[in-house]
Design a protein around this motif. Structure first.
Motif, PDB file in Angstrom:
ATOM      1  N   ALA A 127      -4.742  15.487  34.200  1.00 42.89           N
ATOM      2  CA  ALA A 127      -4.075  16.505  33.386  1.00 42.89           C
ATOM      3  C   ALA A 127      -3.385  15.879  32.186  1.00 42.89           C
ATOM      4  CB  ALA A 127      -3.072  17.274  34.236  1.00 42.89           C
ATOM      5  N   LYS A 128      -2.819  14.693  32.384  1.00 42.20           N
ATOM      6  CA  LYS A 128      -2.104  14.006  31.300  1.00 42.20           C
ATOM      7  C   LYS A 128      -3.029  13.638  30.152  1.00 42.20           C
ATOM      8  CE  LYS A 128       2.060  12.092  33.277  1.00 42.20           C
ATOM      9  NZ  LYS A 128       2.556  11.051  34.166  1.00 42.20           N
ATOM     10  N   LYS A 129      -4.305  13.444  30.458  1.00 39.07           N
ATOM     11  CA  LYS A 129      -5.275  13.058  29.436  1.00 39.07           C
ATOM     12  C   LYS A 129      -5.622  14.240  28.534  1.00 39.07           C
ATOM     13  CE  LYS A 129      -7.742   9.276  31.682  1.00 39.07           C
ATOM     14  NZ  LYS A 129      -8.983   8.945  32.366  1.00 39.07           N
ATOM     15  N   ARG A 130      -5.380  15.455  29.021  1.00 38.83           N
ATOM     16  CA  ARG A 130      -5.730  16.646  28.246  1.00 38.83           C
ATOM     17  C   ARG A 130      -4.614  16.989  27.257  1.00 38.83           C
ATOM     18  NH1 ARG A 130      -7.313  21.038  32.633  1.00 38.83           N
ATOM     19  NH2 ARG A 130      -8.043  22.187  30.822  1.00 38.83           N
ATOM     20  N   THR A 131      -5.020  17.577  26.133  1.00 40.22           N
ATOM     21  CA  THR A 131      -4.024  17.948  25.134  1.00 40.22           C
ATOM     22  C   THR A 131      -3.318  19.215  25.583  1.00 40.22           C
ATOM     23  OG1 THR A 131      -5.584  19.314  23.933  1.00 40.22           O
ATOM     24  CG2 THR A 131      -5.442  17.005  23.260  1.00 40.22           C
ATOM     25  N   ALA A 132      -2.146  19.466  25.012  1.00 42.09           N
ATOM     26  CA  ALA A 132      -1.372  20.666  25.341  1.00 42.09           C
ATOM     27  C   ALA A 132      -2.196  21.917  25.010  1.00 42.09           C
ATOM     28  CB  ALA A 132      -0.065  20.669  24.579  1.00 42.09           C
ATOM     29  N   ALA A 133      -2.901  21.876  23.865  1.00 41.96           N
ATOM     30  CA  ALA A 133      -3.709  23.016  23.423  1.00 41.96           C
ATOM     31  C   ALA A 133      -4.824  23.299  24.432  1.00 41.96           C
ATOM     32  CB  ALA A 133      -4.312  22.730  22.057  1.00 41.96           C
ATOM     33  N   ASP A 134      -5.424  22.228  24.941  1.00 46.99           N
ATOM     34  CA  ASP A 134      -6.503  22.336  25.916  1.00 46.99           C
ATOM     35  C   ASP A 134      -5.998  22.980  27.209  1.00 46.99           C
ATOM     36  OD1 ASP A 134      -8.990  22.014  27.027  1.00 46.99           O
ATOM     37  OD2 ASP A 134      -8.735  19.902  27.517  1.00 46.99           O
ATOM     38  N   ARG A 135      -4.831  22.506  27.660  1.00 49.64           N
ATOM     39  CA  ARG A 135      -4.249  23.044  28.898  1.00 49.64           C
ATOM     40  C   ARG A 135      -3.877  24.516  28.711  1.00 49.64           C
ATOM     41  NH1 ARG A 135      -1.319  18.265  28.799  1.00 49.64           N
ATOM     42  NH2 ARG A 135       0.611  19.376  28.376  1.00 49.64           N
ATOM     43  N   SER A 136      -3.323  24.821  27.538  1.00 51.42           N
ATOM     44  CA  SER A 136      -2.913  26.188  27.231  1.00 51.42           C
ATOM     45  C   SER A 136      -4.127  27.113  27.208  1.00 51.42           C
ATOM     46  CB  SER A 136      -2.200  26.212  25.882  1.00 51.42           C
ATOM     47  OG  SER A 136      -1.971  27.527  25.473  1.00 51.42           O
ATOM     48  N   ALA A 137      -5.219  26.651  26.591  1.00 47.22           N
ATOM     49  CA  ALA A 137      -6.446  27.455  26.511  1.00 47.22           C
ATOM     50  C   ALA A 137      -6.986  27.726  27.910  1.00 47.22           C
ATOM     51  CB  ALA A 137      -7.492  26.731  25.669  1.00 47.22           C
ATOM     52  N   ALA A 138      -6.915  26.725  28.776  1.00 48.33           N
ATOM     53  CA  ALA A 138      -7.403  26.879  30.154  1.00 48.33           C
ATOM     54  C   ALA A 138      -6.565  27.915  30.894  1.00 48.33           C
ATOM     55  CB  ALA A 138      -7.358  25.540  30.872  1.00 48.33           C
ATOM     56  N   ALA A 139      -5.253  27.863  30.691  1.00 42.06           N
ATOM     57  CA  ALA A 139      -4.350  28.813  31.350  1.00 42.06           C
ATOM     58  C   ALA A 139      -4.618  30.239  30.856  1.00 42.06           C
ATOM     59  CB  ALA A 139      -2.904  28.429  31.081  1.00 42.06           C
ATOM     60  N   LYS A 140      -4.837  30.368  29.534  1.00 45.16           N
ATOM     61  CA  LYS A 140      -5.115  31.681  28.961  1.00 45.16           C
ATOM     62  C   LYS A 140      -6.431  32.257  29.510  1.00 45.16           C
ATOM     63  CE  LYS A 140      -2.519  31.235  24.688  1.00 45.16           C
ATOM     64  NZ  LYS A 140      -2.578  30.600  23.383  1.00 45.16           N
ATOM     65  N   LYS A 141      -7.431  31.380  29.632  1.00 47.64           N
ATOM     66  CA  LYS A 141      -8.724  31.827  30.149  1.00 47.64           C
ATOM     67  C   LYS A 141      -8.564  32.253  31.604  1.00 47.64           C
ATOM     68  CE  LYS A 141     -13.503  30.656  30.975  1.00 47.64           C
ATOM     69  NZ  LYS A 141     -14.523  29.631  31.097  1.00 47.64           N
ATOM     70  N   ALA A 142      -7.788  31.494  32.365  1.00 46.09           N
ATOM     71  CA  ALA A 142      -7.556  31.821  33.780  1.00 46.09           C
ATOM     72  C   ALA A 142      -6.927  33.203  33.900  1.00 46.09           C
ATOM     73  CB  ALA A 142      -6.663  30.771  34.416  1.00 46.09           C
ATOM     74  N   ALA A 143      -5.949  33.475  33.053  1.00 47.91           N
ATOM     75  CA  ALA A 143      -5.269  34.770  33.076  1.00 47.91           C
ATOM     76  C   ALA A 143      -6.234  35.886  32.702  1.00 47.91           C
ATOM     77  CB  ALA A 143      -4.101  34.760  32.110  1.00 47.91           C
TER      78      ALA A 143
END
Length: 169
Positions: A127-143
């Motif tokens: 998770a640390k290797k991923r950018t904040a934007a990447d993590r945010s996009a994943a969370a948005k897609k999950a929602a």
């Protein structure tokens, strides 16, 4: 050779329209179970995951090899071979000598690779290797892709997690 029920679970995921990595997750889960049962070991959680992904590709899960720069050339070459093997569905006999040697080597490896701590450590590192934007996009897609029931369950879980961490400090 993956277990029948693992292949069934992966097929079910595919029918539900889940991503290739979700389908591959079933194979990774099987590998973790094997280590916990004591069938064999692994040098690290990363190796256990790699074995699972390799099995998934060979079983025909449409999981592309990692992009250039994401993994070593050797890993990418192996993944490409696995994808080809999965597409072919060959009936060629596996080398018994090689299979035995692999199993023998893995049996000597420690079982701690599948511990909750090791897996948690690996997930945090990834998770640390991923950018904040990447993590945010994943969370948005999950929602976006969750149904109402799943969404409220996720919200409850998030609230609980926040509560646990609030008391930790």
């Amino acid at each position: 050779m993956p277990e029948k029920r693992t292949i069934e679970r992966a097929k079910k995921d595919k029918r539900k329209g889940k991503s290739a990595s979700t389908q591959a997750g079933e194979f990774v889960h099987e590998e973790i179970e094997h280590i916990r049962e004591g069938k064999h070991g692994a040098r690290s959680a990363k190796q256990a995951i790699a074995i699972g992904l390799s099995k998934a590709r060979r079983a025909g899960v449409d999981l592309p090899p990692p992009e250039k720069g994401k993994a070593s050339a050797e890993t990418r070459r192996k993944a490409k071979k696995d994808v080809e093997a999965g597409a072919k569905k060959s009936t060629a006999r596996k080398s018994t000598k090689r299979a035995t040697a692999t199993k023998k080597a893995l049996k000597k490896e420690p079982r701690a690779a599948a511990s909750k701590t090791a897996l948690s450590r690996q997930a945090t590192k990834a998770a640390k290797k991923r950018t904040a934007a990447d993590r945010s996009a994943a969370a948005k897609k999950a929602a976006r892709t969750k149904g109402p029931a799943e969404r409220s369950a996720a919200a409850r879980k998030a609230a609980h997690t926040r509560e646990v961490h609030a008391h930790a400090h």
